[in-house]
Write a protein that holds these residues in place. Structure first.
Motif: not given
Length: 114
Positions: A20, A23-25, A95-96, A98-99, A102-103
């Motif tokens: 994870l 996929y995050l900032d 955004d989170y 979506r991430h 994706e993860c």
């Protein structure tokens, strides 16, 4: 077609903890824990980077080996629950989410049946 999950919860938590953050900032931090009420579920806590001191709590539950359901549980700013309906919070939440999806897709290599 739904695929059965073939992974125990502790392995799932470990895989998410490893994947994870990619996929995050870069300034975000994350904690992934088992959802004790759901053997196919995770609890995900994200501390957002920046000066706003936002943190987000999500429930993430596997529908099958590839697809997850993500629910926002709580948003806090500097330890105090905030209105989740503000534009800024909605944008960050989207955004989170979506991430997280994706993860889950990326982790299909470990969650798919043998």
């Amino acid at each position: 077609m739904n695929e059965e999950m073939n992974l125990d919860q502790s392995s799932l938590v470990h895989a998410w903890q490893q994947q994870l953050p990619d996929y995050l900032d870069s300034g975000d931090s994350v904690q992934v824990e088992a959802d004790l009420g759901n053997p196919q579920g995770l609890r995900i806590h994200i501390n957002a980077s920046g000066r706003q001191f936002y943190s987000f709590d999500f429930e993430c539950s596997y529908k099958d080996a590839r697809e997850v359901s993500v629910q926002l549980v709580d948003v806090e700013r500097d330890g105090v629950t905030v209105n989740e309906r503000s534009d800024k919070i909605q944008e960050l939440t989207e955004d989170y989410v979506r991430h997280l999806h994706e993860c889950a897709q990326a982790l299909h290599r470990v969650t798919k049946p043998n």
